[in-house]
Design a protein around this motif. Structure first.
Motif, PDB file in Angstrom:
ATOM      1  N   UNK A 154       0.917  -1.201   0.026  1.00  0.00           N
ATOM      2  CA  UNK A 154       0.018   0.061  -0.118  1.00  0.00           C
ATOM      3  C   UNK A 154       0.874   1.233  -0.026  1.00  0.00           C
ATOM      4  N   UNK A 155       0.339   2.307  -0.579  1.00  0.00           N
ATOM      5  CA  UNK A 155       1.206   3.540  -0.626  1.00  0.00           C
ATOM      6  C   UNK A 155       0.073   4.916  -0.808  1.00  0.00           C
ATOM      7  N   UNK A 156       0.479   5.919  -0.191  1.00  0.00           N
ATOM      8  CA  UNK A 156      -0.420   7.230  -0.369  1.00  0.00           C
ATOM      9  C   UNK A 156       0.034   8.095  -1.678  1.00  0.00           C
ATOM     10  N   UNK A 160      -4.193  10.156  -1.374  1.00  0.00           N
ATOM     11  CA  UNK A 160      -5.339   8.762  -1.220  1.00  0.00           C
ATOM     12  C   UNK A 160      -4.503   7.608  -1.171  1.00  0.00           C
ATOM     13  N   UNK A 161      -5.053   6.643  -0.539  1.00  0.00           N
ATOM     14  CA  UNK A 161      -4.362   5.334  -0.304  1.00  0.00           C
ATOM     15  C   UNK A 161      -4.598   4.291  -1.426  1.00  0.00           C
ATOM     16  N   UNK A 162      -3.597   3.551  -1.768  1.00  0.00           N
ATOM     17  CA  UNK A 162      -3.795   2.599  -2.974  1.00  0.00           C
ATOM     18  C   UNK A 162      -3.062   1.382  -2.493  1.00  0.00           C
ATOM     19  N   UNK A 163      -3.609   0.215  -3.012  1.00  0.00           N
ATOM     20  CA  UNK A 163      -3.082  -0.892  -2.901  1.00  0.00           C
ATOM     21  C   UNK A 163      -2.780  -1.668  -4.216  1.00  0.00           C
ATOM     22  N   UNK A 164      -1.712  -2.306  -4.291  1.00  0.00           N
ATOM     23  CA  UNK A 164      -1.161  -2.861  -5.304  1.00  0.00           C
ATOM     24  C   UNK A 164      -2.200  -4.340  -5.449  1.00  0.00           C
TER      25      UNK A 164
END
Length: 168
Positions: A154-156, A160-164
């Motif tokens: 996960x990263x911001x 916004x937070x995103x997940x691969x």
């Protein structure tokens, strides 16, 4: 006996297309779009050259010279666009569509949250089997954030937070 794509029956071509990976299909679409764009630019340049030759036979004077100069500038601009698209085509052609990686890299197809990205070149959105895919270059800000990441990381980005969720 092997057949090339041009000699295959429609059923064989359709079967081959269905058996292609998502990455192979996306690469093929990107290459086709770039080749079509290059061909269109070349046609315009060729048509402009033919028009210039026709005009040269029937016109004279300052107005004619100005028109030819403007046409020449437009041909130079189109030639630059052709060169840029040839360079992009070369980059996209280098994607190893058979390569499988456990991290995001050039050529990867990545799904983050509900967005699917193809790390290739900045091109218009691709719709494939009711799925929208954004073709992006490694220079895109989101690409710089994603490169090297692994599945489920996960990263911001832009607050916004995103997940691969997927890597091909």
């Amino acid at each position: 006996m092997s057949q090339n794509n041009n000699n295959q029956t429609p059923d064989r071509r359709m079967y081959k297309t269905l058996m292609m990976t998502l990455k192979e299909r996306l690469k093929t679409i990107c290459i086709q779009r770039l080749e079509d764009k290059i061909s269109a630019f070349r046609t315009i340049v060729s048509d402009m050259s033919a028009d210039a030759q026709t005009d040269a036979k029937s016109s004279a004077g300052d107005k004619h010279e100005t028109g030819l100069a403007m046409m020449h500038i437009e041909q130079e601009n189109l030639s630059k666009k052709i060169k840029e698209n040839l360079d992009i085509l070369e980059v996209v052609s280098k994607i190893d569509e058979k390569k499988v990686s456990d991290k995001v890299e050039f050529g990867s197809v990545v799904k983050i949250n509900s967005v699917t990205l193809f790390f290739s070149a900045a091109l218009p959105k691709i719709v494939l089997d009711d799925m929208s895919v954004m073709a992006i270059s490694n220079d895109a800000p989101i690409a710089k954030e994603l490169l090297g990441r692994k599945l489920n990381e996960t990263f911001v980005f832009n607050n916004c937070e995103f997940k691969v969720n997927y890597i091909e």
